[in-house]
Motif scaffolding. Structure first.
Motif: not given
Length: 362
Positions: A134-156
């Motif tokens: 339950s560490f960082e549930r769910t605020y930290g989880w959410a920001w981790l997915l936002k970070l992942d999304e930002e990388l996913y949409t960057w095509g370099t």
């Protein structure tokens, strides 16, 4: 880097943001402003202390571990979630300005943080100890997915490699959240980290971006279960003394993603009454920016702004809240931006991320 000079020039920078802000089209977000903002996470991502680990120890030897040993990628910026959204911010800014003067510093930070061995330790942390699921549930989880999304949409090629390296942690968070959703009987309606609606907003954005339809449907179902029948929310009682999120606006920001426009309008009309609307458009009062809890209220202005921007975009032109929310969002942003840094670490370690998200949220 001379951080004192960064701070000295920051108020002038934020004055420019006030003057030029126009719902933050990227053409107005100049390289100079970007550099000044980038300086804050660049400074704190490798600053280990002060530190708030949030770690629950299984044994005495666990208690003696340094933050950088527990979390080799995300140990700085006071706490895990602030480090994660500091990384998100650097990714976002480097995407906007690939030739940023701080480019090499940012790349070095991201290469270090997204090292596969370090990410594996981060992922393993959630299952290694008895109490860390339950560490960082769910605020930290959410920001981790936002970070992942930002990388996913960057095509370099480099971003694709960073995204690939992050996957053990991303997939760990996804599994934890997928397992947790059916067990979450009640939402958390606080205005701080455990807020359920905020987490579900980022989770839904990630699921749609990455086309994870099963997770998307699970999030939508839970959102409707929690909030679809909500009426006359008591937003006239907001905020609590350390809020950086609006409990009611986070719900509305989620439901505008979940419902078609006509259904959302009906839902919103029933959700807010006059007294609550009159309260949430008031600027939060921040009495002491040296206090790490009170300074949260600067973040509340920014999160209210991004919620109101998004809600207004989903309202028809003549809806009674559309212009009110647009105007209030602009006022909140223009008033709060000069306070993104107060020269005190309690705000400096995280508020710039909120500012960047508020400016570019849609």
């Amino acid at each position: 880097m001379n951080y004192s000079l960064v701070k000295a020039g920051f108020f002038g920078l934020l004055f420019l943001l006030q003057v030029t802000y126009s719902y933050a089209q990227s053409s107005l977000f100049t390289p100079e402003i970007t550099s000044r903002l980038a300086a804050l996470p660049i400074h704190c991502i490798h600053q280990e202390f002060p530190n708030k680990t949030g770690h629950s120890s299984d044994a005495p030897e666990d208690h003696r571990l340094l933050p950088s040993e527990l979390h080799p990628s995300f140990y700085g910026c006071l706490d895990w979630h602030s480090s994660v959204h500091g990384h998100w911010m650097l990714v976002k800014l480097l995407k906007l300005y690939p030739q940023l003067p701080e480019k090499d510093q940012i790349i070095q930070i991201l290469n270090t943080s997204f090292d596969p061995a370090k990410i594996k330790i981060e992922a393993d942390y959630f299952t290694k100890y008895k109490t860390t699921r339950s560490f960082e549930r769910t605020y930290g989880w959410a920001w981790l997915l936002k970070l992942d999304e930002e990388l996913y949409t960057w095509g370099t090629p480099q971003a694709k490699q960073w995204h690939q390296n992050l996957q053990p942690l991303t997939q760990t968070i996804l599994k934890l959240w997928t397992d947790f959703l059916p067990k979450q009987t009640y939402p958390n309606r606080t205005g701080v980290h455990p807020n359920t609606a905020f987490g579900l907003v980022f989770a839904l954005d990630w699921a749609r971006t990455t086309k994870n339809t099963s997770f998307e449907q699970a999030v939508i179902a839970k959102a409707k279960n929690f909030y679809l029948t909500n009426e006359k929310t008591p937003a006239y009682l907001e905020p609590d003394g350390a809020d950086f999120l609006s409990p009611s606006l986070e719900i509305a920001d989620l439901m505008r993603r979940v419902l078609p426009q006509d259904e959302f309008v009906k839902w919103l009309n029933a959700f807010y009454d006059k007294r609550s609307i009159e309260n949430i458009v008031k600027m939060p009062v921040v009495s002491d920016r040296t206090d790490m809890q009170i300074v949260h209220l600067d973040g509340l202005s920014l999160s209210r702004a991004w919620c109101m921007k998004g809600i207004a975009k989903n309202l028809p032109a003549k809806h009674k809240y559309k212009q009110l929310f647009e105007h209030t969002a602009e006022t909140f942003l223009s008033t709060a931006l000069p306070n993104v840094t107060s020269g005190n670490y309690g705000g400096d370690h995280w508020l710039a991320s909120f500012a960047v998200y508020a400016i570019f949220a849609n």
